[in-house]
Design a protein around this motif. Structure first.
Motif, short mmCIF file in Angstrom:
data_model
loop_
_atom_site.label_atom_id
_atom_site.label_comp_id
_atom_site.label_asym_id
_atom_site.label_seq_id
_atom_site.Cartn_x
_atom_site.Cartn_y
_atom_site.Cartn_z
N TRP A 92 -9.05 -70.42 11.33
CA TRP A 92 -9.34 -69.47 10.36
C TRP A 92 -10.27 -69.76 9.57
O TRP A 92 -11.15 -68.75 9.31
N VAL A 93 -10.69 -70.87 9.23
CA VAL A 93 -11.94 -71.31 8.38
C VAL A 93 -13.10 -70.92 9.30
O VAL A 93 -14.14 -70.19 8.88
N LYS A 94 -13.15 -71.30 10.44
CA LYS A 94 -13.94 -70.80 11.41
C LYS A 94 -14.26 -69.34 11.74
O LYS A 94 -15.41 -68.77 11.62
N LEU A 95 -13.22 -68.58 11.67
CA LEU A 95 -13.24 -67.16 11.68
C LEU A 95 -13.68 -66.45 10.42
O LEU A 95 -14.62 -65.65 10.36
N MET A 113 -17.76 -61.66 7.92
CA MET A 113 -17.36 -62.79 7.00
C MET A 113 -17.27 -62.35 5.60
O MET A 113 -17.92 -61.45 4.92
N ALA A 114 -16.43 -63.18 4.74
CA ALA A 114 -16.14 -63.00 3.46
C ALA A 114 -16.78 -64.13 2.55
O ALA A 114 -16.65 -65.24 2.76
N ASP A 115 -17.66 -63.45 1.64
CA ASP A 115 -18.48 -64.37 0.84
C ASP A 115 -17.67 -65.09 -0.17
O ASP A 115 -17.81 -66.20 -0.70
N GLN A 116 -16.49 -64.36 -0.65
CA GLN A 116 -15.55 -65.19 -1.51
C GLN A 116 -14.64 -66.10 -0.93
O GLN A 116 -14.02 -66.61 -1.90
N LEU A 117 -14.40 -66.15 0.23
CA LEU A 117 -13.45 -66.96 0.92
C LEU A 117 -14.09 -68.28 1.20
O LEU A 117 -15.24 -68.44 1.73
N THR A 118 -13.62 -69.40 0.83
CA THR A 118 -14.02 -70.74 1.04
C THR A 118 -12.68 -71.36 1.96
O THR A 118 -11.47 -71.01 1.87
N ALA A 119 -13.30 -72.47 2.82
CA ALA A 119 -12.08 -73.73 3.39
C ALA A 119 -10.93 -73.71 2.48
O ALA A 119 -10.03 -73.80 2.60
N ALA A 120 -11.35 -74.18 1.19
CA ALA A 120 -10.48 -74.64 0.15
C ALA A 120 -9.46 -73.40 -0.42
O ALA A 120 -8.37 -73.71 -0.45
N THR A 121 -9.90 -72.22 -0.43
CA THR A 121 -9.20 -71.05 -0.70
C THR A 121 -7.96 -70.80 0.35
O THR A 121 -7.07 -70.41 -0.04
N ILE A 122 -8.58 -70.63 1.71
CA ILE A 122 -7.95 -70.53 2.65
C ILE A 122 -6.73 -71.57 2.86
O ILE A 122 -5.75 -71.00 3.08
N ARG A 123 -7.05 -72.66 2.59
CA ARG A 123 -6.01 -73.94 2.96
C ARG A 123 -5.28 -73.76 1.59
O ARG A 123 -3.66 -73.68 1.87
N ALA A 124 -5.64 -73.31 0.51
CA ALA A 124 -4.47 -73.23 -0.58
C ALA A 124 -3.78 -72.04 -0.35
O ALA A 124 -2.48 -72.28 -0.77
N ASP A 125 -4.28 -70.73 -0.02
CA ASP A 125 -3.46 -69.50 0.32
C ASP A 125 -2.26 -69.95 1.32
O ASP A 125 -1.32 -69.51 1.06
N VAL A 126 -2.72 -70.63 2.44
CA VAL A 126 -1.50 -71.03 3.51
C VAL A 126 -0.62 -72.19 2.78
O VAL A 126 0.42 -71.81 3.26
N ALA A 127 -1.05 -72.96 2.04
CA ALA A 127 -0.29 -73.92 1.59
C ALA A 127 0.66 -73.32 0.71
O ALA A 127 1.97 -73.65 0.70
N GLU A 128 0.45 -72.18 -0.09
CA GLU A 128 1.34 -71.70 -1.19
C GLU A 128 2.55 -71.02 -0.37
O GLU A 128 3.48 -70.99 -0.68
N LEU A 129 1.95 -70.32 0.67
CA LEU A 129 3.17 -69.53 1.36
C LEU A 129 4.01 -70.47 2.51
O LEU A 129 4.97 -70.09 2.62
N LEU A 130 3.47 -71.53 2.64
CA LEU A 130 4.46 -72.47 3.39
C LEU A 130 4.87 -73.51 2.59
O LEU A 130 5.46 -74.47 3.12
N HIS A 131 4.74 -73.42 1.34
CA HIS A 131 5.45 -74.35 0.41
C HIS A 131 4.89 -76.00 0.63
O HIS A 131 5.64 -76.85 0.74
N ARG A 132 3.51 -75.85 0.80
CA ARG A 132 2.87 -77.27 1.12
C ARG A 132 1.90 -77.46 0.22
O ARG A 132 1.44 -76.61 -0.52
#
Length: 78
Positions: free
Chosen positions: A69-72, A1-20
């Motif tokens: 992905w958040v769960k993982l 598990m990554a301590d620096q990752l949060t659901a918000a950062t995962i969501r933001a990273d995905v949104a950025e790449l999908l232009h959402r």
């Protein structure tokens, strides 16, 4: 598990790449149906590995939703 990752950062990273927008409700959408491809997935994988995640391309590809992905990566639903 990554301590620096949060659901918000995962969501933001995905949104950025999908232009959402990160505040859009797309957590349960199949990201491949939403435009994610293997190159973008590799970009996310490398970004998250740099943040300390120990995850494989296959693990992410087999679970192509933000919710999974958040769960993982974070270990819980948020």
């Amino acid at each position: 598990m990554a301590d620096q990752l949060t659901a918000a950062t995962i969501r933001a990273d995905v949104a950025e790449l999908l232009h959402r927008r990160p505040d859009e409700s797309f957590d349960t959408e199949d990201l491949f149906d939403s435009g994610l491809d293997s190159v973008r997935l590799m970009t996310l994988l490398e970004r998250w590995r740099d943040a300390g995640a120990e995850v494989s391309f296959v693990e992410l590809a087999e679970r192509p939703t933000v919710q999974q992905w958040v769960k993982l990566l974070v270990g819980r639903d948020e």
